[in-house]
Design a protein around this motif. Structure first.
Motif, PDB file in Angstrom:
ATOM      1  N   ILE A  88      42.690  29.261  40.934  1.00 53.65           N
ATOM      2  CA  ILE A  88      43.145  29.435  39.558  1.00 53.65           C
ATOM      3  C   ILE A  88      41.955  29.917  38.736  1.00 53.65           C
ATOM      4  O   ILE A  88      40.945  29.210  38.624  1.00 53.65           O
ATOM      5  N   LEU A  89      42.064  31.091  38.206  1.00 54.62           N
ATOM      6  CA  LEU A  89      41.016  31.679  37.379  1.00 54.62           C
ATOM      7  C   LEU A  89      41.502  31.736  35.934  1.00 54.62           C
ATOM      8  O   LEU A  89      42.436  32.467  35.627  1.00 54.62           O
ATOM      9  N   ARG A  90      40.845  30.927  35.077  1.00 49.70           N
ATOM     10  CA  ARG A  90      41.186  30.930  33.655  1.00 49.70           C
ATOM     11  C   ARG A  90      40.159  31.739  32.897  1.00 49.70           C
ATOM     12  O   ARG A  90      38.950  31.526  33.025  1.00 49.70           O
ATOM     13  N   THR A  91      40.658  32.652  32.056  1.00 50.55           N
ATOM     14  CA  THR A  91      39.763  33.478  31.263  1.00 50.55           C
ATOM     15  C   THR A  91      40.508  33.995  30.045  1.00 50.55           C
ATOM     16  O   THR A  91      41.737  34.133  30.069  1.00 50.55           O
ATOM     17  N   ARG A  92      39.770  34.280  29.002  1.00 46.48           N
ATOM     18  CA  ARG A  92      40.399  34.881  27.838  1.00 46.48           C
ATOM     19  C   ARG A  92      40.813  36.315  28.131  1.00 46.48           C
ATOM     20  O   ARG A  92      41.875  36.755  27.705  1.00 46.48           O
ATOM     21  N   HIS A  93      39.977  37.031  28.826  1.00 50.04           N
ATOM     22  CA  HIS A  93      40.337  38.400  29.172  1.00 50.04           C
ATOM     23  C   HIS A  93      39.474  38.902  30.315  1.00 50.04           C
ATOM     24  O   HIS A  93      38.413  38.337  30.610  1.00 50.04           O
ATOM     25  N   ILE A  94      39.958  39.971  30.942  1.00 50.00           N
ATOM     26  CA  ILE A  94      39.209  40.693  31.964  1.00 50.00           C
ATOM     27  C   ILE A  94      39.241  42.163  31.568  1.00 50.00           C
ATOM     28  O   ILE A  94      40.323  42.736  31.378  1.00 50.00           O
ATOM     29  N   LEU A  95      38.082  42.787  31.467  1.00 50.75           N
ATOM     30  CA  LEU A  95      37.984  44.198  31.134  1.00 50.75           C
ATOM     31  C   LEU A  95      37.320  44.927  32.292  1.00 50.75           C
ATOM     32  O   LEU A  95      36.225  44.555  32.732  1.00 50.75           O
ATOM     33  N   ILE A  96      37.999  45.975  32.786  1.00 49.96           N
ATOM     34  CA  ILE A  96      37.501  46.755  33.923  1.00 49.96           C
ATOM     35  C   ILE A  96      37.297  48.186  33.451  1.00 49.96           C
ATOM     36  O   ILE A  96      38.247  48.834  33.003  1.00 49.96           O
ATOM     37  N   GLU A  97      36.075  48.716  33.594  1.00 58.81           N
ATOM     38  CA  GLU A  97      35.796  50.063  33.138  1.00 58.81           C
ATOM     39  C   GLU A  97      34.560  50.617  33.848  1.00 58.81           C
ATOM     40  O   GLU A  97      33.852  49.891  34.564  1.00 58.81           O
ATOM     41  N   ASN A  98      34.306  51.917  33.691  1.00 57.81           N
ATOM     42  CA  ASN A  98      33.074  52.568  34.173  1.00 57.81           C
ATOM     43  C   ASN A  98      32.762  52.204  35.623  1.00 57.81           C
ATOM     44  O   ASN A  98      31.719  51.628  35.928  1.00 57.81           O
ATOM     45  N   ASP A  99      33.677  52.557  36.511  1.00 58.96           N
ATOM     46  CA  ASP A  99      33.527  52.302  37.950  1.00 58.96           C
ATOM     47  C   ASP A  99      33.556  50.823  38.309  1.00 58.96           C
ATOM     48  O   ASP A  99      33.168  50.454  39.429  1.00 58.96           O
ATOM     49  N   GLY A 100      33.988  49.980  37.404  1.00 59.09           N
ATOM     50  CA  GLY A 100      34.216  48.588  37.749  1.00 59.09           C
ATOM     51  C   GLY A 100      35.514  48.448  38.532  1.00 59.09           C
ATOM     52  O   GLY A 100      36.441  49.252  38.388  1.00 59.09           O
ATOM     53  N   GLU A 101      35.607  47.394  39.362  1.00 58.04           N
ATOM     54  CA  GLU A 101      36.772  47.223  40.232  1.00 58.04           C
ATOM     55  C   GLU A 101      37.157  45.756  40.327  1.00 58.04           C
ATOM     56  O   GLU A 101      36.293  44.880  40.409  1.00 58.04           O
ATOM     57  N   LEU A 102      38.459  45.500  40.331  1.00 59.78           N
ATOM     58  CA  LEU A 102      39.001  44.182  40.638  1.00 59.78           C
ATOM     59  C   LEU A 102      39.981  44.338  41.784  1.00 59.78           C
ATOM     60  O   LEU A 102      40.903  45.158  41.708  1.00 59.78           O
ATOM     61  N   HIS A 103      39.772  43.552  42.867  1.00 57.47           N
ATOM     62  CA  HIS A 103      40.618  43.658  44.059  1.00 57.47           C
ATOM     63  C   HIS A 103      41.191  42.297  44.410  1.00 57.47           C
ATOM     64  O   HIS A 103      40.458  41.305  44.520  1.00 57.47           O
ATOM     65  N   ILE A 104      42.512  42.270  44.590  1.00 59.21           N
ATOM     66  CA  ILE A 104      43.197  41.113  45.174  1.00 59.21           C
ATOM     67  C   ILE A 104      44.043  41.673  46.305  1.00 59.21           C
ATOM     68  O   ILE A 104      45.117  42.235  46.085  1.00 59.21           O
ATOM     69  N   GLY A 105      43.549  41.592  47.550  1.00 61.59           N
ATOM     70  CA  GLY A 105      44.213  42.211  48.686  1.00 61.59           C
ATOM     71  C   GLY A 105      44.129  43.716  48.598  1.00 61.59           C
ATOM     72  O   GLY A 105      43.481  44.301  47.720  1.00 61.59           O
ATOM     73  N   SER A 106      44.799  44.366  49.569  1.00 57.48           N
ATOM     74  CA  SER A 106      44.875  45.830  49.581  1.00 57.48           C
ATOM     75  C   SER A 106      46.223  46.234  50.148  1.00 57.48           C
ATOM     76  O   SER A 106      46.971  45.390  50.661  1.00 57.48           O
ATOM     77  N   GLU A 107      46.509  47.519  50.093  1.00 56.85           N
ATOM     78  CA  GLU A 107      47.810  47.978  50.562  1.00 56.85           C
ATOM     79  C   GLU A 107      48.009  47.669  52.041  1.00 56.85           C
ATOM     80  O   GLU A 107      49.093  47.294  52.468  1.00 56.85           O
ATOM     81  N   LEU A 108      46.935  47.816  52.835  1.00 55.42           N
ATOM     82  CA  LEU A 108      47.034  47.550  54.271  1.00 55.42           C
ATOM     83  C   LEU A 108      46.722  46.105  54.604  1.00 55.42           C
ATOM     84  O   LEU A 108      46.933  45.673  55.745  1.00 55.42           O
ATOM     85  N   CYS A 109      46.211  45.367  53.667  1.00 58.29           N
ATOM     86  CA  CYS A 109      45.864  43.956  53.908  1.00 58.29           C
ATOM     87  C   CYS A 109      46.299  43.129  52.705  1.00 58.29           C
ATOM     88  O   CYS A 109      45.486  42.716  51.875  1.00 58.29           O
ATOM     89  N   PRO A 110      47.602  42.889  52.569  1.00 61.14           N
ATOM     90  CA  PRO A 110      48.088  42.147  51.407  1.00 61.14           C
ATOM     91  C   PRO A 110      47.491  40.748  51.340  1.00 61.14           C
ATOM     92  O   PRO A 110      47.234  40.114  52.368  1.00 61.14           O
ATOM     93  N   TYR A 111      47.283  40.283  50.145  1.00 62.79           N
ATOM     94  CA  TYR A 111      46.718  38.950  49.915  1.00 62.79           C
ATOM     95  C   TYR A 111      47.699  37.896  50.409  1.00 62.79           C
ATOM     96  O   TYR A 111      48.884  37.924  50.068  1.00 62.79           O
ATOM     97  N   GLN A 112      47.221  36.929  51.198  1.00 62.92           N
ATOM     98  CA  GLN A 112      48.096  35.936  51.827  1.00 62.92           C
ATOM     99  C   GLN A 112      48.027  34.573  51.165  1.00 62.92           C
ATOM    100  O   GLN A 112      48.912  33.741  51.345  1.00 62.92           O
TER     101      GLN A 112
END
Length: 1359
Positions: A88-112
């Protein structure tokens, strides 16, 4: 079998190791949390921790955390670790920009695993919002990457077996009643199945006769049947001993002494008193609850156990008052007093509140301590921060008040197991125990959607799941009467969740918010902006997302441009396999973005348009297999708002604006499509407060998209693919193509705020260019059922439907063009190869929240109804036109006595034009009585006075006779004498006539003044004028009258005041050389200037073509040339005559010629002292014409050509005097289906027709001598006619028109008080009811009836 060798084993082991190694390597590549450069990151819990992930740092979150915010930029990367405990990740906000990345699983490896991102914070907590993203967001900006890939799970499917209330295998039942259903209510239940076979109510409060009826009813119930009997409200006042003893005999011990308003419930098996269960309690008064409740378990024939339960009670409901601040005059030093609040707010607070709540003015909760005083008034203290022992500080308070009790009776038949097996269409083995599902409503109310939780089930097949609880409502799981009504079943639970953290109650962060909602609506949101690097979302659950502020939605692509290959995105951007529920502002918003794929998304319980395209330029987006349901109003846009919001929210309006909610607002839709060039495939709109699919037009793009296309572009843009979509359980319509939104700010000229609904017309053309060929919008495979108002309302140019299904809608389909003119002249609307069902086998569930329940259908069974019990249900509604209906089937449309259901009908209260080019072909009727095929309307409920212009001019063309049995005929309103001729055949059941002819229209635009009532008279029926009010509002600078006329005929036109100074007469639907002659009434002394022109409506250009000159000879009107014509001014009668003749060819469906609309313009100089311009008295008889049939009536189809057992029989009765020079003779006959029976002697002739089969069974003549001397002879004859017979009568000569024999006409339905004249024509019926077509015509010189009568003759059931 030989054992494998060690060499073989070694080889196999080597292969196994290679495979494992390869898989491990591939997993490391495709699973983002396996990336070796990742750094374990466990920041703990600190709401002040502002996390920056930048400069190529790559973090792996492996445990729950709380932070202030997360900023991922400059090559930073955050990955959520899989295969760990839930995160459980609690945060006011998450901002992704300028080559930043957030990954939860992938198309070939879905998060389990399971991960929840909680976005927290209040709108008013003082935190500084981001100027672009706001607060409480997951934002993707320029260069940002968001990859969310949860488990692969089926998004949604359909029930494959009907889910019955109470979880019963077959049947199941829930019944609830309150006020208005007083007395003893009995249910008879079949013990073999649990089905309720009959129920009745006995008002033993009102009358002793009801007690007798109750006792007789109980006596007729067969032994062994289950009886559930209970009292609702009051049932004792006229309850006599007969009923009390009858109930005692069944096993009751308390019914014998039932008192005033006593709750009482009883269940027994008839014939077995010892099986009885009973409960009884005395009435507690108007402020006290009391309940008598019983239940009993039974075993059905199939082995299934079921419960029968019944409650009889008095219920006290409670409700909170509004919030009150401390009264100004309150002076309490130690405690607050209720009496102070009552004095400040009289009649708003109850005498003895049940509870109290308090909070500070800034929203902090307070606890209260109440001290009662004298049992009535009480005082209270507040406990909390900054409070003292001397009353309450800085607070507001509300009180829980009890209402007066109300009666309630329930009867339930359900299973004995609190779980249910759902049988589904698809493999749902991916749905696991603990998952939550929603089953959509399959009735009119979207609120019958029900949630369930999946339970473990070892015995379930892959297409089954076991869920906790039982259904309250009926959810269809089958094709009903040819229409797929299977309920959608959506998955709400996903293993990856993004959600908002919510407060317990509403607080004001936007104007008047808590006036509309009693819960917190400030949820989280995901926003993707321009030039993001990559975004792919699948397997995600979003809940408590969205805000009641603009731009903050669960998923929002904002001005992102092309997000597919066209924009350089490979793979293209998508949102798939996502569940969005309990949202506070939309589901998926596409704003200024193109090419997005939204697939397998479930949107449930949302405020505002769910799947939303915003400003108009959004194109090439695809919504594939998306489900939206329970879509409610929102405050954001006028189109989101309900009536109350529309009236109270007027920001952006010009001072003095008065909202018109049904015009300006009230359009919240599951799919809101602002540009037609988007794709909707396999989607379901399963319940909205207003509409399922709404295509709305932006004349110019609005908001940040302003200037992206030229004016009118979206109105002509071809439609994308619209295929296999479905809409049900919507209030206004399953689908609408109509309207635009106001694209200009409010002003003194137009006070409405921007984006309110306005008129709009859709006319698709190639490349969105109206000068290029039309490109029809194709609606294919659309299903619309159980929508309260419309299945679909589609207005525009070429909008064509194919292979569609409509059922149980108030109105199945309305196709509309433009009201006055088709917006795209030459286009048409069309439906073909489609099915319409009036009242299907989906009966719905009878509950208190049903809007309407009543009898319906051919079997008169109780069912839910769309609008009102007497609402005229219609399959296709003709409005203006032209439309084409081809190869369609109508099923189960059956009118009741009091409800005018029909397969084909006309728009109610229609002021607009009705086009004679509305064509129907190859129509099939199944379980539609011939009396219910068509209905033109009659004055009364819903139709009002039936006195608007369009009501009077209704017409359509029955091309092949599949409706009327007369190929090529026109069906018209029965009293429209402008297009009626002597051989037209009336169909009284339809309130219409079957006619032949060549028809067109004239549009008469009147200026100076523009508020006149026009009277138009056809010269061959001068005694039957048609009055027209005009189609436009009285405030316009001109008025337009739009009669349908018969070509090659003469007419006169008159006014209720002085004639207009200017007229423009448009020739509409005239082919080249078509003509009519018209005399316009003007005052004496008027002078004229008359010219002809052609107006090109598309180019908005007008060309003068000729001038009219005065002639002194009427005959010279025939000399009409392209550039020259004549008018004849008959000043004695006050008539200005013109021959209106078309000079140019026109396309088949065009209203105007290929060169434009041909017009004649009259400018009149009228004497100032002129009076009313009504010349009827001087025009006739001078200009009377003899009625002539220009186009012979078509021959009726033979019985071999008919496709239904019921049919029409053609009846003609005529009697009149003939004169050849000095010779006089009488002529009389009766004709049935072309077989004519002449009356040769003076007297009357009767022809008897079998009302079951339509065959003539007898013919008899009664001479005058019999009528006068032995009247009993005709009386005996009529008495011996079999019931259910049609009886036709006509007279010849100076027959005996008075005397006892005339009484026989009363027996045949003529009524009382008639007085026969020398000539009589009569259509009567011998039977127990009076059909609508019974008719008596009697005159001195002639009498005539031409009718088509339905066979078999059927009595309509009473409403």
């Amino acid at each position: 079998m030989a054992l494998p060798t060690s060499k073989y084993l070694a080889g196999s082991l080597g292969f196994f190791l290679f495979v494992v190694s390869s898989v491990s390597t591939e997993a490391a590549v495709t699973c983002p949390d396996r990336e070796p450069e990742l750094e374990i990151w466990n920041p703990g819990h600190n709401e002040e921790n502002r996390v920056e992930i930048r400069n190529g740092r790559k973090l792996l979150l492996s445990s729950s955390a709380t932070v202030h915010s997360i900023h991922i930029t400059d090559g930073g990367k955050l990955v959520i670790k899989d295969d760990v405990q839930p995160i459980i990740l609690r945060t006011r906000h998450i901002l992704i920009e300028n080559d930043g990345e957030l990954h939860i699983g992938s198309e070939l490896c879905p998060y389990q695993g399971n991960v929840v991102i909680v976005l927290y914070g209040r709108a008013d907590d003082g935190s500084q919002p981001n100027p672009y993203f706001g607060q409480k967001y997951l934002g993707v900006s320029k260069g940002g990457t968001l990859e969310i890939h949860g488990k692969k799970k089926l998004s949604w499917t359909f029930l494959n077996k009907t889910l019955h209330p109470g979880g019963m295998e077959e049947g199941g039942y829930y019944f609830e009643r309150s006020w208005g259903h007083r007395g003893v209510i009995v249910h008879v239940i079949d013990p073999k199945t649990g089905a309720v076979v009959h129920s009745d109510r006995f008002d033993t409060y009102r009358a002793k006769e009801e007690s007798v009826r109750l006792a007789q009813y109980l006596g007729r119930v067969a032994n062994g049947m289950i009886l559930s009997v209970a009292v609702n409200d009051e049932g004792s006042r006229n309850l006599d001993d007969l009923a009390r003893k009858a109930m005692t005999k069944l096993g009751s011990k308390h019914f014998l002494h039932l008192g005033f308003r006593h709750p009482w419930s009883f269940i027994t098996i008839k014939g077995n008193p010892s099986s009885s269960v009973e409960d009884h309690i005395e009435y507690q008064g108007h402020k006290g609850s009391a309940v008598a409740k019983v239940f009993k378990l039974f075993k059905a024939e199939n082995g299934e156990h079921f419960n029968v339960s019944s409650t009889s009670e008095w219920v006290q409901d409670v409700e909170w008052t509004e919030w009150f601040e401390k009264p100004d005059k309150a002076r309490s030093k130690d405690m607050e007093k209720l009496s102070d609040f009552k004095a400040a707010h009289p009649d708003k607070i109850c005498r003895q509140p049940v509870d109290i709540q308090a909070m500070t003015l800034d929203g902090a909760d307070l606890s209260t301590e109440v001290f009662y005083k004298g049992g009535h008034d009480y005082q209270f203290l507040c406990h909390g921060k900054d409070q003292t022992g001397e009353g309450c500080r800085n607070y507001r308070v509300r009180f829980l008040c009890g209402k007066s009790v109300k009666p309630k009776l329930t009867v339930t038949v359900d299973t004995n197991v609190n779980s249910t097996i759902l049988n589904l269409v698809d493999d749902v083995s991916s749905w696991r125990p603990g998952d939550r599902l929603v089953v959509a409503s399959t009735d009119y109310s979207m609120y019958q959607a029900e949630e369930f939780q999946v339970l473990p089930c070892r015995t379930c097949r892959p297409t089954q799941v076991k869920v906790a609880g039982k259904a309250t409502y009926l959810h269809m799981g089958e094709v009903v009467d040819g229409v797929d009504m299977r309920a959608e079943v959506g998955l709400l639970t996903r293993n990856v969740v993004v959600m908002g953290e919510m407060e317990q109650q509403c607080y004001e962060y936007s104007s008047k918010l808590c006036s509309f909602f009693d819960f917190d609506t400030f949820g989280g949101h995901i926003k993707i902006g321009l030039d993001f690097k990559a975004t792919h979302i699948e397997g995600l659950e979003l809940k408590y997302m969205g805000q009641q502020t603009m731009g903050h939605y669960p998923i929002h692509f904002h001005m992102a441009g092309d997000v597919d290959e066209k924009g350089g995105y490979n793979p293209p951007t998508y949102v798939k396999d996502t569940s969005i529920h309990n949202t506070f502002s939309r589901c998926v918003t596409v704003h200024g973005s193109n090419g997005l794929l939204v697939k397998d998304v479930v949107g449930y319980d949302a405020l505002g348009h769910c799947f939303f395209t915003e400003d108009g330029p959004e194109e090439r987006n695809t919504f594939d297999h998306c489900l939206g349901l329970l879509v409610k109003p929102s405050t954001l846009l006028p189109s989101d708002r309900d009536s109350r919001m529309c009236k109270l929210i007027t920001e952006g309006a010009y001072p003095g604006y008065i909202p018109k909610p049904r015009q300006d607002c009230s359009a919240v839709s599951t799919f809101w499509i602002a540009n037609p060039h988007n794709n909707l495939i396999n989607c379901a709109a399963a319940g909205s407060e207003e509409t399922g699919f709404w295509f709305v037009l932006h004349h110019v793009p609005t908001g940040p998209s302003a200037g992206m296309y030229s004016p009118g572009y979206s109105e002509h843009m071809p439609m994308g693919k619209f295929s296999n979509n479905r809409a049900h359980s919507n209030y206004r319509a399953g689908m609408i193509i109509d309207n635009g939104v106001k694209t200009t700010p409010a002003s003194a000229k137009d006070k409405r705020p921007i984006l309110t609904l306005i008129s709009g017309r859709y006319s698709p053309h190639k490349d969105a260019d109206p000068l290029k060929p039309r490109e029809p919008a194709i609606i294919e495979g659309f299903i619309a059922y159980k929508n309260q108002d419309h299945g679909a309302w589609l207005r525009g140019g070429d909008v064509w439907l194919d292979n569609c299904q409509f059922a149980d809608n108030g109105i199945g389909l309305t196709l509309a063009s433009g009201g006055t003119f088709p917006h795209d002249d030459g286009s048409k609307q069309e439906i073909k190869n489609s099915l319409f069902v009036g009242e299907s086998g989906n009966l719905g569930t009878e509950t208190m929240d049903n809007e309407i329940w009543g009898p319906g259908g051919l079997d008169h069974r109780g069912r839910t109804l769309p609008i009102g019990p007497d609402f005229p249900i219609r399959g296709i509604q003709f409005y203006d036109g032209p439309i084409n209906v081809q190869n369609c089937t109508f099923r189960k449309f059956a009118a009741l006595d009091g409800r005018h259901t029909s397969a084909l009908a006309f728009r109610l209260n229609n002021a607009w034009q009705s086009c004679p080019n509305n064509n129907v072909t190859a129509i099939r009727f199944e379980d539609v009585p011939i009396t219910s095929r068509v209905f033109f309307g009659e004055p009364g409920p819903w139709f009002n006075d039936l006195d608007m212009d369009g009501d009077k001019t209704s017409v359509f063309h029955d091309v092949d006779g599949s409706v009327s049995e007369y190929p090529g005929s026109y069906l018209i309103k029965e009293d429209n004498w402008l297009i009626k001729h002597p051989d037209c055949i009336d169909v009284p059941d339809w309130r219409g006539s079957i006619c032949s002819g060549h028809f067109a229209q004239i549009y008469i635009q009147a200026y100076k003044p523009a508020n006149l009532k026009m009277k138009i008279i056809k010269n061959d029926y001068h005694n039957h004028p048609l009055y027209l009010e005009g189609a436009l509002s009285k405030s316009t600078h001109y008025q337009q009258y739009q009669p349908v006329i018969t070509l090659r005929k003469g007419y006169t036109i008159h006014w209720d005041k002085t004639a207009p100074e200017e007229l423009a007469i448009w020739l509409i639907n005239f082919n080249k050389n078509d003509w009519i002659q018209v005399g316009f009434c003007y005052p004496k002394g008027t002078t004229f200037s008359i010219l002809s022109d052609i107006h090109n409506r598309l180019l908005k250009k007008t060309y003068k073509t000729g001038t009219f000159y005065r002639t002194s000879q009427m005959e010279k009107l025939e000399h009409r040339y392209p550039t020259k014509g004549y008018y004849y001014w008959d000043e004695d009668t006050g008539l200005l005559f013109l021959k209106l003749k078309a000079q140019n060819e026109k396309e088949r469906f065009a209203f105007c010629s290929v060169k434009g609309c041909e017009r004649i313009r009259i400018k009149a100089v009228i004497p100032k002292t002129a009076g009313v311009s009504d010349c009827e008295a001087t025009a006739y008889p001078k200009y009377i014409e003899t009625p002539i049939v220009e186009v012979p009536m078509p021959k009726k189809l033979s019985s071999a050509q008919l496709k239904t057992k019921d049919h029409l029989i053609e009846v003609k009765i005529e009697t009149y005097k003939k004169q050849y020079f000095h010779l006089k003779d009488d002529f009389a006959y009766i004709e049935v289906d072309g077989v004519r029976f002449f009356l040769t002697e003076e007297g009357v002739q009767l022809v008897v027709i079998d009302g079951h089969h339509g065959k003539v069974v007898d013919r008899v003549t009664f001479k005058n001598s019999i009528l006068q001397g032995i009247p009993a002879q005709i009386e005996n004859y009529v008495n011996n006619i079999k019931d259910h017979s049609i009886v036709l009568l006509t007279s010849k000569g100076r027959f005996i028109s008075r005397g006892p024999w005339t009484k026989v006409l009363e027996k045949l339905g003529a009524g009382e008080g008639f007085r026969l004249k020398e000539k009589v024509a009569f259509v009567g019926f011998k039977g127990s009811f009076r059909p609508v077509w019974v008719k008596l015509v009697t005159n001195e010189d002639s009498a005539k009836i031409y009718q088509a009568l339905p066979v078999p003759v059927l009595k309509k059931m009473k409403l």
